[in-house]
Design a protein around this motif. Structure first.
Motif, PDB file in Angstrom:
ATOM      1  N   VAL A 191      50.177   7.219  32.143  1.00  0.00           N
ATOM      2  CA  VAL A 191      51.129   7.345  31.028  1.00  0.00           C
ATOM      3  C   VAL A 191      51.480   8.803  30.760  1.00  0.00           C
ATOM      4  O   VAL A 191      52.505   9.088  30.127  1.00  0.00           O
ATOM      5  CB  VAL A 191      50.594   6.676  29.751  1.00  0.00           C
ATOM      6  N   ARG A 195      55.488   8.863  32.433  1.00  0.00           N
ATOM      7  CA  ARG A 195      55.801   8.285  31.121  1.00  0.00           C
ATOM      8  C   ARG A 195      57.088   7.453  31.154  1.00  0.00           C
ATOM      9  O   ARG A 195      57.160   6.394  30.540  1.00  0.00           O
ATOM     10  CB  ARG A 195      55.921   9.397  30.076  1.00  0.00           C
ATOM     11  N   ILE A 217      49.316   4.805  25.455  1.00  0.00           N
ATOM     12  CA  ILE A 217      50.300   5.731  24.887  1.00  0.00           C
ATOM     13  C   ILE A 217      50.012   5.967  23.411  1.00  0.00           C
ATOM     14  O   ILE A 217      50.128   7.091  22.909  1.00  0.00           O
ATOM     15  CB  ILE A 217      51.725   5.181  25.106  1.00  0.00           C
TER      16      ILE A 217
END
Length: 231
Positions: A191, A195, A217
């Motif tokens: 992440v 992303r 996240i």
């Protein structure tokens, strides 16, 4: 946990995707774990089985059998003392659920594969294979017997993996990317480094991987907020 627990597996003419959506259910296998009653039934189809399915089932179409329907499914459940509200488990159930919904059958099927992808076996499944046979080898340490996806033999492997679940603890979320170009990578690293891809997946899917991305996240953003306050 409900009194009656069923293991279920479906076979199709082929797999639907964003372009093809006319595949049909051509076989249903169900096992009632409470009374050990089981049923397998083949179904005719409007389209022929695809090449991959034909290799397993050795036929182009199950002529002479009825077409699959909600009524047929309900009758199968009744025959082995299950109902639409029973607790169901399967292995790799995403496509099963999508196909059943096309026939207006809405049930919950818990995924044995997802369970193991949240355990100590997550990395090996991500990097060595998460299909039924590889998962059986990884979890049990034993080579699986030769099975066919066209008869009841694969249900033996699924049942074994179901019973083995009680021996392992599963986390609420995945910690390892289970598939794709980063399979085997820790989700916490994924992440941060990917992303945009992580956001794309979690916004467009509602599965355990998506929820795991949400959690990772959320934790990352919480840590960032803490760092800002310290500053």
């Amino acid at each position: 946990m409900k009194n009656n627990i069923g293991i279920i597996d479906l076979e199709f003419t082929g797999l639907d995707n964003s372009f093809i959506n006319d595949n049909e259910i051509i076989q249903v296998k169900i096992l009632n774990l409470k009374n050990n009653k089981k049923i397998i039934k083949n179904f005719n189809s409007l389209k022929e089985l695809g090449a991959y399915a034909q290799l397993e089932h050795r036929t182009a179409r199950y002529t002479g059998c009825p077409l699959f329907s909600k009524e047929e499914f309900d009758a199968m459940l009744t025959q082995i003392d299950l109902s639409i509200d029973s607790e169901f488990w399967g292995f790799g159930v995403t496509q099963d659920l999508l196909m059943l919904s096309a026939y207006n059958i809405n049930i919950t099927i818990n995924d044995i594969r997802t369970f193991y992808q949240c355990t100590e076996f997550a990395y090996r499944m991500a990097t060595e294979g998460s299909g039924l046979e590889p998962t059986y080898l990884i979890v049990t340490g034993e080579y699986p017997p030769i099975i066919s996806h066209s008869d009841f033999s694969e249900m033996v492997l699924i049942e074994t993996l179901f019973h083995k679940m009680k021996e392992y603890d599963a986390d609420n979320y995945m910690s390892i990317v289970p598939f794709g170009h980063c399979s085997g990578m820790s989700i916490s690293d994924y992440v941060q480094e990917y992303r945009r891809q992580a956001d794309g997946y979690r916004y467009n899917n509602s599965d355990t991987f998506a929820y795991s991305l949400d959690a990772a996240i959320g934790e990352l953003e919480y840590d960032d907020d803490d760092d800002d306050e310290d500053w």
